[in-house]
Write a protein that holds these residues in place. Structure first.
Motif, short mmCIF file in Angstrom:
data_model
loop_
_atom_site.label_atom_id
_atom_site.label_comp_id
_atom_site.label_asym_id
_atom_site.label_seq_id
_atom_site.Cartn_x
_atom_site.Cartn_y
_atom_site.Cartn_z
N HIS A 97 33.58 63.63 36.16
CA HIS A 97 34.62 62.60 36.19
C HIS A 97 35.98 63.23 36.42
O HIS A 97 36.12 64.45 36.48
CB HIS A 97 34.60 61.76 34.92
CG HIS A 97 34.92 62.50 33.66
ND1 HIS A 97 33.95 63.00 32.82
CD2 HIS A 97 36.10 62.82 33.10
CE1 HIS A 97 34.52 63.60 31.80
NE2 HIS A 97 35.83 63.52 31.93
N SER A 109 34.54 58.19 36.10
CA SER A 109 33.45 58.93 36.73
C SER A 109 33.55 58.79 38.24
O SER A 109 34.05 57.78 38.75
CB SER A 109 32.11 58.37 36.27
OG SER A 109 31.98 58.55 34.88
N GLU A 117 44.99 48.12 30.56
CA GLU A 117 46.23 48.58 31.18
C GLU A 117 45.99 49.19 32.56
O GLU A 117 46.62 48.82 33.54
CB GLU A 117 46.85 49.62 30.23
CG GLU A 117 48.28 49.90 30.47
CD GLU A 117 48.88 50.74 29.35
OE1 GLU A 117 48.29 51.78 28.99
OE2 GLU A 117 49.94 50.35 28.83
N SER A 162 29.10 49.79 33.63
CA SER A 162 29.72 50.78 34.51
C SER A 162 29.20 52.19 34.22
O SER A 162 29.53 53.13 34.93
CB SER A 162 31.24 50.73 34.37
OG SER A 162 31.62 50.96 33.04
C1 LIG Z 1 34.07 60.15 30.68
C2 LIG Z 1 34.44 58.71 30.95
C3 LIG Z 1 34.16 58.16 32.18
C4 LIG Z 1 34.48 56.82 32.44
N1 LIG Z 1 34.14 56.29 33.67
C5 LIG Z 1 34.38 54.98 33.91
C6 LIG Z 1 33.98 54.39 35.15
O1 LIG Z 1 33.39 55.04 36.02
N2 LIG Z 1 34.27 53.07 35.34
C7 LIG Z 1 34.91 52.31 34.39
O2 LIG Z 1 35.14 51.12 34.64
N3 LIG Z 1 35.28 52.86 33.21
C8 LIG Z 1 35.06 54.17 32.95
N4 LIG Z 1 35.46 54.72 31.75
C9 LIG Z 1 36.29 53.92 30.83
C10 LIG Z 1 37.76 54.08 31.24
O3 LIG Z 1 38.19 55.40 30.95
C11 LIG Z 1 38.73 53.15 30.50
O4 LIG Z 1 38.50 53.25 29.12
C12 LIG Z 1 38.61 51.70 30.93
O5 LIG Z 1 38.85 51.56 32.31
C13 LIG Z 1 39.61 50.85 30.16
O6 LIG Z 1 40.92 51.30 30.42
P1 LIG Z 1 42.10 50.26 30.56
O7 LIG Z 1 43.38 51.03 30.67
O8 LIG Z 1 41.82 49.27 31.62
O9 LIG Z 1 42.02 49.50 29.20
P2 LIG Z 1 42.84 49.85 27.89
O10 LIG Z 1 44.26 49.45 28.10
O11 LIG Z 1 42.58 51.24 27.48
O12 LIG Z 1 42.17 48.84 26.92
C14 LIG Z 1 40.82 49.01 26.44
C15 LIG Z 1 40.66 48.13 25.22
O13 LIG Z 1 41.53 48.57 24.17
C16 LIG Z 1 42.50 47.58 23.90
N5 LIG Z 1 43.83 48.27 23.86
C17 LIG Z 1 44.14 49.46 24.37
N6 LIG Z 1 45.43 49.78 24.16
C18 LIG Z 1 45.96 48.77 23.51
C19 LIG Z 1 47.24 48.52 23.03
N7 LIG Z 1 48.25 49.39 23.16
N8 LIG Z 1 47.44 47.37 22.43
C20 LIG Z 1 46.45 46.49 22.31
N9 LIG Z 1 45.20 46.68 22.72
C21 LIG Z 1 44.94 47.80 23.33
C22 LIG Z 1 42.44 46.58 25.05
O14 LIG Z 1 42.75 45.26 24.68
C23 LIG Z 1 41.01 46.67 25.51
O15 LIG Z 1 40.14 45.87 24.78
C24 LIG Z 1 35.13 56.05 31.46
C25 LIG Z 1 35.42 56.62 30.22
C26 LIG Z 1 35.08 57.93 29.94
C27 LIG Z 1 35.41 58.51 28.59
#
Ligand SMILES: Cc1cc2nc3c(=O)[nH]c(=O)nc-3n(C[C@H](O)[C@H](O)[C@H](O)COP(=O)(O)OP(=O)(O)OC[C@H]3O[C@@H](n4cnc5c(N)ncnc54)[C@H](O)[C@@H]3O)c2cc1C
Lengths: 257, 201
Positions: free
Chosen positions: A66, A84, A106, A146
């Protein structure tokens, strides 16, 4: 009693854990951010899309690895997340990521509602070698949602090379509409549906009945197992593997959180 | 620096307790281990310290519990960017274990290892002086297996991958030696306040 210790001797823990450090990560590469340009956006399912990126100096990757993506706001605020790599290694200087649209997310929110071809994001990587599959050993892949993204890179890699190293994929999705890459699967894949399924296919969680037959068709040397998805899925699927006889030190798990 | 078109990020409330790049996970406690959660009972659990020490020693569950109780109350920070405020881990300070084995003057680092074989490296100074615990309770209850139960290491001032789950032992060394994630591109020390996430940070 004083215990003396050969200090040059690297320490090996008494229990072996999934062949640690099998693939060396280039520290230089893992620490440098670079701007990558989105060249294409492809819808996969109502909740997921694939983003193709041109990366100026992509060092290449192994299926399963990743990278980090970093977005920066005008006021200097930055958000970084792991994604990834979905595409097989190739020499086009492009990689593909497939992102779920997380409710209130986010970074995934920006990708799904703002991003379009021509936009640039910062990337760094590939950053981990643990979950990588170089294509050398028979691999049993279990993914959900995913979590199938890094596994698809492995399937694509195996196909692109015309490899005859055994590869099996068990993929779980809520419904056929939510199954990522549905049209790309071949005989190596079994799909499991948890909420609704096509006619004739049972609805339910991945079970021992899915996993045991794959372990029974053990290839020479046995399987390397790769499990990827949410923590709930990872716990469930890894326990099934253990119950079906897969050695714990040959199960690699990537938890998306 | 490169600004991402149209990206503003979430509305942010300044919070001095949050290290850079972290968010408050609230009641969530994500699980991010790379290995299968072991089925390890308190009876099967043991903890050993050896290497550059005067008296290598292994404790079983009851022997470890006979040491003076000590709790950590405060915050924890995971490299995957969540932080958790006001958590409470009950156990024993690592100092109590180290007092028994007495590290040599030449000792500088430790490798912590788990019953699964997971490893992580730490400077000795980061696990002494009341900065590290062996913990078996979370919030007054037995620590759940997926969070490292029956017992895990807690080093709360560093990113949480240093706090090895299912802790089995410490090997005391006179040099630094990368552990599992450190060999996979992560920073050798992992200080959240300096954002030491990956090697080179
Ligand atoms: C090794 C690895 C590989 C990954 N590969 C993939 C992939 O291939 N495809 C994929 O779709 N995802 C993948 N992920 C997941 C990805 O990294 C993210 O976690 C995902 O996309 C969510 O990020 P985001 O910024 O959209 O959501 P975030 O903003 O991080 O939110 C995620 C959740 O936490 C809550 N949250 C977060 N911050 C806050 C805040 N400040 N206040 C209130 N609520 C909050 C949100 O409401 C939500 O429910 C992977 C994760 C790992 C660890």
């Amino acid at each position: 009693m004083t215990e003396t210790l050969g200090t040059a001797q690297p320490f090996t823990p008494p229990t072996r854990f999934a062949v640690p450090g099998r693939i060396a990560v280039d520290d230089q590469v893992a620490s440098e951010w670079q701007a990558a340009t989105i060249t294409e956006v492809r819808r996969e399912t109502p909740r997921a899309a694939t983003f193709r990126l041109a990366v100026p100096v992509w060092p290449g990757h192994l299926p399963g690895q990743h990278l980090m993506v970093r977005l920066r706001a005008r006021d200097g605020y930055v958000a970084q997340r792991h994604y990834s790599i979905a595409s097989a290694p190739d020499d086009t200087g492009h990689i593909e990521l497939t992102l779920d649209h997380v409710e209130g997310g986010e970074v995934s929110g920006w990708f799904h509602t703002v991003a379009e071809p021509g936009d640039t994001v910062e990337v760094r990587g590939p950053v981990s070698g643990f979950f990588a599959w170089p294509g050398d050993r028979p691999a049993l892949l279990l993914g959900a949602g995913s979590g199938v993204v890094p596994l698809m890179s492995m399937v694509r890699h195996s196909r692109a090379r015309g490899s005859d190293v055994p590869l099996r994929l068990l993929v779980s999705a809520r419904s056929p509409e939510e199954l990522l890459y549905a049209r790309e699967y071949g005989p190596e894949t079994t799909a499991v549906f948890t909420r609704s399924a096509p006619a004739g296919v049972p609805v339910g969680r991945m079970s021992l009945a899915h996993v045991a037959p794959l372990l029974a068709e053990r290839p020479p040397g046995g399987w390397e197992a790769y499990v990827c998805g949410s923590n709930g899925f990872a716990e469930h699927a890894s326990r099934l593997l253990v119950a079906a006889g897969q050695p714990v030190d040959r199960i690699r798990i990537e938890r998306f959180g | 620096m490169h600004v991402t078109r149209g990206f503003t990020g979430r509305p942010r409330v300044p919070n001095a307790a949050l290290p850079p790049g972290q968010y408050d996970a609230g009641d969530d406690w994500p699980v991010l281990s790379a290995e299968v959660t072991p089925e390890l009972t308190p009876e099967e659990w043991s903890f050993r310290i050896d290497g550059l020490v005067e008296r290598p020693h292994t404790w079983n569950w009851d022997e470890a519990h006979a040491l003076p109780a000590s709790a950590y109350e405060g915050d924890i920070h995971c490299v995957t960017s969540w932080s958790k405020f006001g958590v409470r881990f009950g156990g024993v300070s690592l100092d109590a274990f180290l007092d028994v084995v007495r590290p040599h003057g030449s000792a500088t680092h430790v490798v912590a290892y788990a019953h699964t074989g997971y490893t992580t490296n730490l400077p000795l100074a980061d696990v002494t002086g009341g900065r590290a615990w062996i913990a078996w309770e979370y919030d007054g209850r037995p620590l759940a297996p997926e969070h490292g139960g029956p017992a895990r290491l807690i080093v709360p001032h560093l990113y949480f991958w240093k706090s090895a789950k299912w802790i089995a032992g410490l090997r005391i060394l006179d040099h630094d030696e990368p552990g599992f994630w450190e060999s996979n591109g992560y920073h050798p020390r992992g200080n959240p306040w300096e954002e030491q996430r990956y090697s080179g940070d």
